[in-house]
Design a protein around this motif. Structure first.
Motif, PDB file in Angstrom:
ATOM      1  N   ASN A 153     -75.919  12.122 -96.398  1.00  0.00           N
ATOM      2  CA  ASN A 153     -76.350  13.370 -97.007  1.00  0.00           C
ATOM      3  C   ASN A 153     -75.984  14.498 -96.031  1.00  0.00           C
ATOM      4  N   HIS A 154     -75.191  15.445 -96.526  1.00  0.00           N
ATOM      5  CA  HIS A 154     -74.736  16.556 -95.685  1.00  0.00           C
ATOM      6  C   HIS A 154     -75.918  17.283 -95.024  1.00  0.00           C
ATOM      7  N   LEU A 155     -77.021  17.374 -95.753  1.00  0.00           N
ATOM      8  CA  LEU A 155     -78.203  18.057 -95.215  1.00  0.00           C
ATOM      9  C   LEU A 155     -78.808  17.275 -94.058  1.00  0.00           C
ATOM     10  N   ARG A 177     -78.543  21.930-104.056  1.00  0.00           N
ATOM     11  CA  ARG A 177     -77.326  22.367-104.706  1.00  0.00           C
ATOM     12  C   ARG A 177     -76.502  23.148-103.691  1.00  0.00           C
ATOM     13  N   LYS A 178     -75.241  22.985-103.793  1.00  0.00           N
ATOM     14  CA  LYS A 178     -74.383  23.653-102.835  1.00  0.00           C
ATOM     15  C   LYS A 178     -73.092  24.078-103.509  1.00  0.00           C
ATOM     16  N   GLY A 179     -72.521  25.159-103.020  1.00  0.00           N
ATOM     17  CA  GLY A 179     -71.178  25.511-103.482  1.00  0.00           C
ATOM     18  C   GLY A 179     -71.162  26.579-104.544  1.00  0.00           C
ATOM     19  N   GLY A 195     -77.036  15.585 -92.013  1.00  0.00           N
ATOM     20  CA  GLY A 195     -76.154  15.945 -90.899  1.00  0.00           C
ATOM     21  C   GLY A 195     -76.640  17.213 -90.222  1.00  0.00           C
ATOM     22  N   HIS A 196     -76.879  18.274 -91.021  1.00  0.00           N
ATOM     23  CA  HIS A 196     -77.377  19.532 -90.439  1.00  0.00           C
ATOM     24  C   HIS A 196     -78.728  19.300 -89.755  1.00  0.00           C
ATOM     25  N   ALA A 197     -79.581  18.497 -90.406  1.00  0.00           N
ATOM     26  CA  ALA A 197     -80.938  18.294 -89.862  1.00  0.00           C
ATOM     27  C   ALA A 197     -80.879  17.632 -88.486  1.00  0.00           C
ATOM     28  N   VAL A 228     -79.941  27.436 -92.705  1.00  0.00           N
ATOM     29  CA  VAL A 228     -79.465  28.614 -93.453  1.00  0.00           C
ATOM     30  C   VAL A 228     -77.936  28.625 -93.457  1.00  0.00           C
ATOM     31  N   SER A 229     -77.357  28.323 -94.613  1.00  0.00           N
ATOM     32  CA  SER A 229     -75.900  28.291 -94.696  1.00  0.00           C
ATOM     33  C   SER A 229     -75.464  28.955 -95.996  1.00  0.00           C
ATOM     34  N   GLY A 230     -74.202  28.746 -96.359  1.00  0.00           N
ATOM     35  CA  GLY A 230     -73.705  29.349 -97.597  1.00  0.00           C
ATOM     36  C   GLY A 230     -74.288  28.680 -98.824  1.00  0.00           C
ATOM     37  N   THR A 252     -72.169  25.404 -87.943  1.00  0.00           N
ATOM     38  CA  THR A 252     -71.379  25.445 -89.175  1.00  0.00           C
ATOM     39  C   THR A 252     -70.929  24.014 -89.510  1.00  0.00           C
ATOM     40  N   ASP A 253     -70.289  23.866 -90.669  1.00  0.00           N
ATOM     41  CA  ASP A 253     -69.950  22.511 -91.119  1.00  0.00           C
ATOM     42  C   ASP A 253     -69.003  21.815 -90.142  1.00  0.00           C
ATOM     43  N   ASN A 254     -69.309  20.566 -89.859  1.00  0.00           N
ATOM     44  CA  ASN A 254     -68.512  19.781 -88.910  1.00  0.00           C
ATOM     45  C   ASN A 254     -68.734  18.305 -89.202  1.00  0.00           C
TER      46      ASN A 254
HETATM   47 ZN    ZN Z   1     -73.299  22.821 -94.411  1.00  0.00          ZN
END
Ligand code: ZN
Ligand code: KG4
Length: 363
Positions: free
Chosen positions: A116-118, A358-360, A120-122, A141-143, A311-313
């Motif tokens: 889950n991308h989230l 939701r993203k994007g 990853g951020h977490a 807080v991202s796009g 940022t995304d990585n």
């Molecule tokens: Zn992200």
């Protein structure tokens, strides 16, 4: 603990990324970390175009993975697993990365971890030196995301608050689009704000004063559009003043919401807490300074991961994969790509129209 070496793949938005991370008793070590941005391809459209993003991932992902493996000095046989973002995100891009991960896992007989991308951020603050020990309060807080998460342990997340409409980065990007500043908008709005008068426009602060820690930015965006329409032809100074007023308003909203989030987090932790800011908007100096001040005032430690991991990585995806694999989780090759995938699946929707995870919706 046996060392685990994981290839991570991230393609959920407009960054094509691959990284190799090794986790052992000494903590995580990033052996390689490649991020190929696509901003130039999307700039003419002033927002991310999902089809262009997916095609760009197809074109460059193989090479990005090859460079990540070369930089790490490893062969696929030396990996312990392959972690790929499986959502939430722009579905075309997610499918490209997840398929690539599955192919490598299948070809080399390695476990696949759908991340889950989230998550990853977490977990991203733990990539930095010293890491961040659990639990901590995360402002993501991202796009595509805007939420407070109590990160209790790997796989144990509690969403404390979330946006009911736009993500904060999305609000920055929409203002930049309105003012014709360029894309991505966040850094350009921040730059313009430096020369502006933050008191010139009185903008609304939705949610302020409420006891929860949810966000809403749609009204703020509409108010900016109204001010711009009222002025007609905008001078550079008008734009700078609008950016400065917008940013000051955002800082006030974030401060108010963060105070409530810390209040909600206190009983969970029960002592000096840790506040972590992650996601692209965490690069904003005014927001960082505000969070740092708030944290200090409440006896919290403030942790902001280095900008490259805000940022995304893919390093954060590899780390999340390693942590999951260590706990015995892996996924089979039928694991689906998911456009929506809330981190805390048990959290109720805030409103019927609210789509957590939701993203994007940037463009
Ligand atoms: Zn992200
Ligand atoms: O985390 P990220 O790279 O991608 C997503 O997961 O969305 O975040 C990108 C977002 C964009 O909306 C961008 O405008 C915003 O982060 N951003 C900023 C700043 N730098 C990036 N927003 C405000 N101030 C900045 N300095």
């Amino acid at each position: 603990m046996k060392a685990l070496t994981i290839l991570g793949i991230e393609t959920s938005c407009d960054e094509t990324a691959a990284a190799v991370v090794r986790v052992d008793d000494g903590g995580p070590r990033v052996l390689s970390d490649i991020v190929l941005g696509q901003a130039a391809r999307h700039a003419p459209y002033k927002g991310i175009v999902p089809e262009i993003a997916a095609r760009a991932h197809v074109e460059s992902l193989d090479a990005v993975i090859a460079v990540a493996m070369r930089d790490a000095g490893l062969k696929y046989a030396e990996l312990d697993g392959v972690a790929a973002t499986a959502g939430p995100g722009l579905i075309g891009g997610v499918m490209v990365g997840l398929q690539a991960g599955k192919a490598i896992a299948l070809a080399h007989g390695k476990p696949l971890i759908g991340v889950n991308h989230l998550e990853g951020h977490a977990l991203s603050p733990r990539l930095a030196d010293g890491g961040a020990s659990f639990p901590y309060l995360l402002l993501l807080v991202s796009g595509g995301h805007c939420q407070f998460i109590a990160v209790m342990d790997v796989g144990v997340y509690r969403r404390l608050g979330s946006t009911v409409d736009d993500a904060l980065g999305e609000a920055f990007d929409k203002l930049a689009k309105l003012l014709d500043l360029g894309f991505p908008g966040g850094p350009l709005v921040e730059q313009a704000a430096r020369n502006g008068d933050s008191k010139r426009f009185a903008l609304p602060k939705p949610m302020l004063g409420r006891e929860d820690c949810d966000f809403s930015f749609a009204g703020l965006k509409t108010a900016c559009a109204r001010e711009a329409a009222r002025l007609g032809a905008l001078t550079a100074q008008d734009k700078a003043d609008l950016c400065a007023s917008f940013q000051a308003t955002v800082v006030a909203i974030v401060a108010d919401r963060t105070r409530n989030a810390m209040r909600a987090f206190d009983p969970i932790y029960g002592a000096k807490g840790r506040l972590v800011a992650a996601g692209g908007v965490a690069a904003n100096q005014a927001i960082r300074a505000c969070l740092e001040g708030l944290a200090g005032g409440r006896g919290y430690y403030f942790i902001a991961p280095p900008l490259k991991w805000c940022t995304d990585n893919a390093a954060m995806i590899a780390l999340a994969g390693a942590e999951r694999l260590r706990l015995g989780f892996s996924d089979d090759l039928s694991f689906p790509a998911r456009p929506r995938w809330p981190l805390d699946e048990k959290s109720a929707r805030l409103r019927p129209s609210h789509r957590p995870g939701r993203k994007g919706a940037k463009a």
